[in-house]
Scaffold this motif. Structure first.
Motif, PDB file in Angstrom:
ATOM      1  N   GLU A 108       0.819  -1.223   0.000  1.00 29.76           N
ATOM      2  CA  GLU A 108       0.000   0.000   0.000  1.00 29.76           C
ATOM      3  C   GLU A 108       0.850   1.270   0.000  1.00 29.76           C
ATOM      4  OE1 GLU A 108      -3.008   0.126   2.950  1.00 29.76           O
ATOM      5  OE2 GLU A 108      -3.883  -1.800   2.392  1.00 29.76           O
TER       6      GLU A 108
ATOM      7  N   ASP B  36      -6.427  -1.090 -11.652  1.00 31.15           N
ATOM      8  CA  ASP B  36      -7.043  -1.653 -10.461  1.00 31.15           C
ATOM      9  C   ASP B  36      -5.948  -2.053  -9.473  1.00 31.15           C
ATOM     10  OD1 ASP B  36      -8.143  -4.369  -9.034  1.00 31.15           O
ATOM     11  OD2 ASP B  36      -9.720  -2.890  -9.324  1.00 31.15           O
ATOM     12  N   ILE B  37      -6.195  -1.836  -8.199  1.00 30.36           N
ATOM     13  CA  ILE B  37      -5.197  -2.162  -7.175  1.00 30.36           C
ATOM     14  C   ILE B  37      -4.866  -3.651  -7.192  1.00 30.36           C
ATOM     15  CG2 ILE B  37      -4.764  -2.217  -4.684  1.00 30.36           C
ATOM     16  CD1 ILE B  37      -6.515   0.294  -4.470  1.00 30.36           C
ATOM     17  N   GLY B  38      -5.866  -4.474  -7.485  1.00 30.83           N
ATOM     18  CA  GLY B  38      -5.655  -5.920  -7.522  1.00 30.83           C
ATOM     19  C   GLY B  38      -4.643  -6.358  -8.562  1.00 30.83           C
ATOM     20  N   GLN B  39      -4.411  -5.516  -9.568  1.00 30.39           N
ATOM     21  CA  GLN B  39      -3.447  -5.838 -10.618  1.00 30.39           C
ATOM     22  C   GLN B  39      -1.998  -5.646 -10.174  1.00 30.39           C
ATOM     23  OE1 GLN B  39      -5.919  -3.368 -13.709  1.00 30.39           O
ATOM     24  NE2 GLN B  39      -4.496  -4.626 -14.861  1.00 30.39           N
TER      25      GLN B  39
ATOM     26  N   LYS C 211       2.733  -7.995  -6.179  1.00 34.33           N
ATOM     27  CA  LYS C 211       3.594  -8.347  -7.303  1.00 34.33           C
ATOM     28  C   LYS C 211       4.956  -7.674  -7.130  1.00 34.33           C
ATOM     29  CE  LYS C 211      -0.086  -9.224 -10.658  1.00 34.33           C
ATOM     30  NZ  LYS C 211      -0.628  -8.882 -11.986  1.00 34.33           N
TER      31      LYS C 211
ATOM     32  N   MET D  30      -1.000  -5.273  -6.402  1.00 32.89           N
ATOM     33  CA  MET D  30      -0.684  -5.641  -5.016  1.00 32.89           C
ATOM     34  C   MET D  30      -0.011  -7.014  -4.934  1.00 32.89           C
ATOM     35  SD  MET D  30      -1.264  -3.512  -2.585  1.00 32.89           S
ATOM     36  CE  MET D  30      -1.561  -4.490  -1.130  1.00 32.89           C
TER      37      MET D  30
END
Length: 219
Positions: free
Chosen positions: A57, A77-80, A84, A82
């Motif tokens: 974050e 998108d944050i999911g792409q 990694k 986080m």
């Protein structure tokens, strides 16, 4: 003052008013253009992100940008992003692109390397060993009848021909010798190198990925 003069003066004043309004409106449009385009909230780098950093974050912030400024490679998108890992340095305020990141399932340890092991048609178990297979690598020593397991449940990254081309099951039918591509760490590679000096390697194929290895069963 005559009625005609009053009307003429009023029209002149109204014309000047319209001209001034147009000039003011044009100036404001140039300085503060109307933005009617769709906007999207996207994550961008909040700090300089060094190569190899796992995205958390603290590494990103959300920025409001015009949709036209984006392309398909930019993460929206944050999911792409986080969890990694950054392939290369990402500068502060830069967009974060999918191509800049590596998913956790594709991380490699620093001591991992690609090696290839030659296999005859018999050692390939009649072409049953192919890309994505899991095998135990065993050693039959020349001085002993005992067969010992060198490595358990190793994933076959690919099966190659002599030119390094990937073989599918149909093409491999006519290839007497192929090469099994593996990714192994330093300790695993040393076990293989020692084994090849001591005897013959034997490959045992798992029926499916869900099967536990012998070492897992013993544990």
């Amino acid at each position: 003052m005559s009625k005609r003069l009053i009307i003429k003066t009023a029209l002149i004043c109204f014309g000047i008013f319209l001209i001034l309004n147009t000039l003011i409106f044009t100036f404001l449009l140039k300085k503060y253009p109307l933005d009617l385009e769709e906007h999207i909230l996207v994550p961008v780098a909040a700090v300089d992100i060094a190569q190899g950093t796992v995205i958390q974050e603290k590494h990103y912030k959300i920025k409001d940008v015009q949709k036209s400024a984006l392309n398909s490679s930019i993460a929206i998108d944050i999911g792409q992003i986080m969890g990694k890992r950054a392939k290369s340095e990402i500068k502060r305020n830069d967009y974060i692109r999918d191509s800049d990141l590596v998913a956790k399932g594709n991380w490699f340890k620093d001591d991992e390397r690609i090696i290839v092991l030659p296999m005859s048609i018999e050692e390939r178990l009649a072409n049953l060993i192919k890309k994505g297979s899991y095998v135990d690598i065993r050693l039959k020593r020349e001085s002993s009848d005992i067969v010992e397991t060198i490595l358990y449940k190793v994933k076959v990254e690919d099966v190659l021909d002599e030119m390094g081309n990937s073989l599918d099951s149909k093409a491999s039918m006519n290839t007497k010798t192929a090469y099994m591509e593996l990714i192994l760490d330093e300790e695993e590679r040393q076990k293989i190198y020692s084994a090849t000096m001591s005897g013959k390697l034997i490959f045992e194929l798992y029926c499916d990925e869900m099967q536990k290895s012998d070492i897992s069963i013993k544990d």
